[in-house]
Design a protein around this motif. Structure first.
Motif, PDB file in Angstrom:
ATOM      1  N   ALA A 391     -19.961 -14.476  10.597  1.00 46.98           N
ATOM      2  CA  ALA A 391     -21.305 -14.497  11.188  1.00 46.98           C
ATOM      3  C   ALA A 391     -22.122 -13.425  10.470  1.00 46.98           C
ATOM      4  N   GLU A 392     -22.990 -13.855   9.584  1.00 47.28           N
ATOM      5  CA  GLU A 392     -23.739 -12.918   8.715  1.00 47.28           C
ATOM      6  C   GLU A 392     -25.052 -13.577   8.295  1.00 47.28           C
ATOM      7  N   ASP A 393     -26.164 -12.900   8.526  1.00 44.15           N
ATOM      8  CA  ASP A 393     -27.439 -13.540   8.193  1.00 44.15           C
ATOM      9  C   ASP A 393     -27.912 -13.210   6.778  1.00 44.15           C
ATOM     10  N   ASN A 394     -27.332 -12.175   6.159  1.00 42.74           N
ATOM     11  CA  ASN A 394     -27.785 -11.781   4.827  1.00 42.74           C
ATOM     12  C   ASN A 394     -27.116 -12.667   3.757  1.00 42.74           C
ATOM     13  N   LYS A 395     -27.982 -13.372   3.012  1.00 47.49           N
ATOM     14  CA  LYS A 395     -27.477 -14.373   2.047  1.00 47.49           C
ATOM     15  C   LYS A 395     -26.573 -13.739   0.988  1.00 47.49           C
ATOM     16  N   VAL A 396     -26.985 -12.556   0.501  1.00 49.08           N
ATOM     17  CA  VAL A 396     -26.208 -11.906  -0.566  1.00 49.08           C
ATOM     18  C   VAL A 396     -24.809 -11.560  -0.047  1.00 49.08           C
ATOM     19  N   ILE A 412     -13.412 -20.503   4.894  1.00 48.70           N
ATOM     20  CA  ILE A 412     -14.462 -19.718   5.546  1.00 48.70           C
ATOM     21  C   ILE A 412     -15.605 -20.595   6.048  1.00 48.70           C
ATOM     22  N   THR A 413     -16.022 -20.332   7.285  1.00 51.17           N
ATOM     23  CA  THR A 413     -17.178 -21.019   7.857  1.00 51.17           C
ATOM     24  C   THR A 413     -18.248 -19.962   8.064  1.00 51.17           C
ATOM     25  N   ILE A 414     -19.452 -20.260   7.585  1.00 54.92           N
ATOM     26  CA  ILE A 414     -20.519 -19.247   7.711  1.00 54.92           C
ATOM     27  C   ILE A 414     -21.543 -19.680   8.753  1.00 54.92           C
ATOM     28  N   VAL A 415     -21.864 -18.768   9.661  1.00 53.92           N
ATOM     29  CA  VAL A 415     -22.984 -18.998  10.588  1.00 53.92           C
ATOM     30  C   VAL A 415     -23.964 -17.835  10.423  1.00 53.92           C
ATOM     31  N   GLU A 416     -25.214 -18.086  10.830  1.00 54.07           N
ATOM     32  CA  GLU A 416     -26.246 -17.096  10.496  1.00 54.07           C
ATOM     33  C   GLU A 416     -26.730 -16.248  11.651  1.00 54.07           C
ATOM     34  N   ASN A 417     -26.228 -16.534  12.857  1.00 56.81           N
ATOM     35  CA  ASN A 417     -26.677 -15.715  13.991  1.00 56.81           C
ATOM     36  C   ASN A 417     -25.635 -15.713  15.093  1.00 56.81           C
ATOM     37  N   TYR A 430     -10.207 -20.139  15.181  1.00 60.11           N
ATOM     38  CA  TYR A 430     -10.302 -19.267  14.000  1.00 60.11           C
ATOM     39  C   TYR A 430      -9.210 -18.218  14.082  1.00 60.11           C
ATOM     40  N   SER A 431      -8.700 -17.839  12.922  1.00 56.36           N
ATOM     41  CA  SER A 431      -7.689 -16.777  12.956  1.00 56.36           C
ATOM     42  C   SER A 431      -8.368 -15.407  13.041  1.00 56.36           C
ATOM     43  N   ALA A 432      -9.623 -15.330  12.638  1.00 55.28           N
ATOM     44  CA  ALA A 432     -10.365 -14.064  12.761  1.00 55.28           C
ATOM     45  C   ALA A 432     -11.866 -14.339  12.640  1.00 55.28           C
ATOM     46  N   ILE A 433     -12.641 -13.406  13.172  1.00 56.52           N
ATOM     47  CA  ILE A 433     -14.103 -13.534  13.049  1.00 56.52           C
ATOM     48  C   ILE A 433     -14.637 -12.257  12.390  1.00 56.52           C
ATOM     49  N   LEU A 434     -15.464 -12.447  11.367  1.00 50.70           N
ATOM     50  CA  LEU A 434     -16.142 -11.292  10.767  1.00 50.70           C
ATOM     51  C   LEU A 434     -17.564 -11.305  11.301  1.00 50.70           C
ATOM     52  N   MET A 435     -17.934 -10.272  12.037  1.00 50.03           N
ATOM     53  CA  MET A 435     -19.187 -10.314  12.795  1.00 50.03           C
ATOM     54  C   MET A 435     -20.151  -9.234  12.315  1.00 50.03           C
ATOM     55  N   ASP A 436     -21.258  -9.681  11.746  1.00 53.12           N
ATOM     56  CA  ASP A 436     -22.322  -8.727  11.410  1.00 53.12           C
ATOM     57  C   ASP A 436     -22.918  -8.228  12.734  1.00 53.12           C
ATOM     58  N   ILE A 437     -23.502  -7.033  12.726  1.00 49.49           N
ATOM     59  CA  ILE A 437     -24.031  -6.505  13.994  1.00 49.49           C
ATOM     60  C   ILE A 437     -25.476  -6.937  14.218  1.00 49.49           C
TER      61      ILE A 437
END
Ligand code: ADP
Length: 508
Positions: A391-396, A412-417, A430-437
């Motif tokens: 979960a990451e909104d920054n494209k880079v 990997i599955t990408i979501v933006e919010n 999912y085995s794990a979630i990477l979460m932007d703040i």
């Protein structure tokens, strides 16, 4: 503009002063009567002048002048009404009246001057505090804004370096971009850390920790940065150092990192020895000794001040902000410790930090624990389920995290919010979630809290959630962990750290 409260307190003060005036007149009359009744010397009444003058700091000007005037007039009338008025007494009262009024006016002006100065200083100090708070808030916001693009530059240049048919010149240039962004990040971190300490926002958070892990976690990353250096980094631990201690682990790690990084930076050959022991059963002594360039005696007091660099004319490889030791000293002092240096110019230096800690058990053999476990943990990801939700909104950031995760065998599955993160979680495994703040619609913290609630509701096992954030202050990290996140991965992301953490959380 005068507020209602100010108006009320002004009225109350007027009433108070009026009451004091009436009481003052009553005292003057009673004292006169008493003097006449007891046939005491009349000169005693002059004492009243001094009593009234002594009250100047607490009374308004009209009250003091009124009392002085009344006192003199009363004495003059008393003298005039006597059968044989004494002209000397009359003159003395007139002189006294004029003299005390002049004196009272001088006193008023002096006191007013002091009060104005005091108010001005209070106002200035309030303004300075507000400015410092605004600066701290500004820097806290900037922290995220600055670290995020640096994170992008580092990640993409690292990713581009890996393209196979890239020319060696291109690779060299990309490596330069990465190393410049590393330096920039270091500078930004120093400035942000220093301003946080200065703004008084740093609090002490003691926690129980393994002393071996503490040293290992600091030394291993530094060692890996100096793999090809001719300087050997050694750790020597006294057998008396307890295995478990209670201390502010994060601050001690930062102190150690700064001292060791400096020692490595200012040493060209030889060794850097980190020595740890316990003194008087409750003081952690950390000494970092190097065989480096040393510091002149006259410079030794300067280096702990902010922005002081005493080797500026040396090489470019020893770049820095001059903030490292200022930060280190403040951190040590926050922990009620001391930091000192002994150095011989040209031969080397020893920095010693003495920090009170609470030992929790008997000493342990550190060597048993001092293995390079972190690097060994890098194994293939879980084969049963290797789907990771990012979960990451920054494209880079999306591009380079995806690149490295896929390279390490993850789907990997990408979501933006945050909203999409929760809805994807409720429909998939999912085995794990990477979460932007910081994300639009719902923050990473809110999304995590909702995911944890859903897990309880559906009696699911906890999915590891790793926070990805450029906000790396201790308080913020605590908030993320409290929301249910398993670990905080700071941005710019260290891919090796991310992979190790993912593997660790997925396999445990
Ligand atoms: P920076 O390393 O960013 O310049 P520091 O505050 O960490 O800033 O250090 C201030 C100065 O103290 C350095 O510029 C250097 O001149 C001196 N110094 C610090 N540590 C050492 C060391 N181990 N050996 C020699 N000089 C040192």
């Amino acid at each position: 503009m005068v507020t209602a409260n100010q108006l009320i307190s002004k009225r109350l003060n007027n009433v108070k002063q009026f009451i004091v005036f009436i009481i003052g007149i009553a005292i003057i009359i009673s004292l006169n009567k008493l003097i006449i009744l007891l046939e005491l010397p009349r000169s005693l009444i002059s004492i009243l002048f001094w009593v009234i003058l002594a009250c100047i700091p607490f009374l308004d000007r009209p009250v003091v002048f009124g009392l002085l005037f009344f006192k003199s007039m009363f004495s003059i009338l008393t003298i005039l009404s006597s059968p044989h008025p004494n002209p000397n007494g009359l003159y003395a009262n007139c002189y006294n009246l004029v003299g005390t009024i002049v004196f009272a006016e001088v006193m008023y002006r002096t006191i007013k001057g002091l009060r104005d100065l005091n108010n001005q200083l209070t106002e200035e100090s309030e303004k300075a505090n507000a400015a410092s708070k605004a600066k701290a808030n500004f820097l806290a916001n900037m922290s995220h804004e600055i670290r995020t693009p640096i994170s992008g530059i580092r990640g993409i240049s690292e990713m581009m370096c890996e393209v196979e048919n890239r020319s060696s010149t291109d690779k060299e240039h990309l490596a330069m971009i990465k190393s410049s962004s590393d330096i920039l990040l270091h500078v930004v971190n120093d400035i942000l850390n220093f301003s946080r300490i200065e703004s008084g926002k740093e609090s002490i958070s003691p926690e129980i920790c393994d002393s071996a892990d503490l040293f290992k976690q600091v030394i291993e990353p530094i060692k890996s940065n100096y793999l090809h250096s001719s300087v050997e980094l050694k750790l020597e631990v006294s057998p008396s150092l307890p295995k478990i201690i209670e201390c502010d682990k994060t601050k001690i790690a930062q102190i150690l990192t700064n001292l060791i990084s400096n020692a490595m930076k200012f040493t060209d050959q030889g060794e850097v020895i980190v020595y740890a022991t316990i003194e008087n059963d409750a003081t952690l002594q950390i000494s970092v000794t190097d065989t480096g360039i040393g510091i002149k005696e006259s410079d030794q007091a300067l280096i702990f001040s902010e922005f002081e660099r005493v080797h500026t004319s040396y090489e470019k490889s020893r770049e820095g902000t001059g903030l490292g030791l200022a930060i280190t000293k403040r951190l040590v002092e926050q922990l009620n410790g001391t930091l000192s240096v002994k150095s011989t110019f040209g031969s080397g230096s020893t920095f010693t930090a003495l920090i009170p800690v609470v030992p929790m058990d008997e000493a342990a053999d550190m060597n048993l624990h001092f293995e390079n476990k972190v690097l060994e943990e890098k194994v293939a990801p879980c084969s049963i389920n290797n789907c990771v939700l990012l979960a990451e909104d920054n494209k880079v950031n999306q591009v380079y995290i995806k690149h490295f995760l896929e390279k390490n065998g993850y789907d990997i599955t990408i979501v933006e919010n945050g909203v999409e993160a929760v809805s994807h979680f409720s429909e998939n495994d999912y085995s794990a979630i990477l979460m932007d703040i910081q994300m639009p619609l719902k923050s990473g913290v809110q999304a995590t809290e909702e995911i944890r609630d859903l897990e309880i509701e559906k009696s699911l096992q906890k999915t590891p959630i790793l926070a990805l954030t450029a906000s790396v202050t201790e308080e913020e990290q605590r908030t993320f962990l409290k929301a249910g996140m398993n670990e905080v991965i700071p941005k710019p992301i260290d891919i090796e750290l991310l992979m190790n953490s993912l593997t660790h959380h997925i396999n445990n």
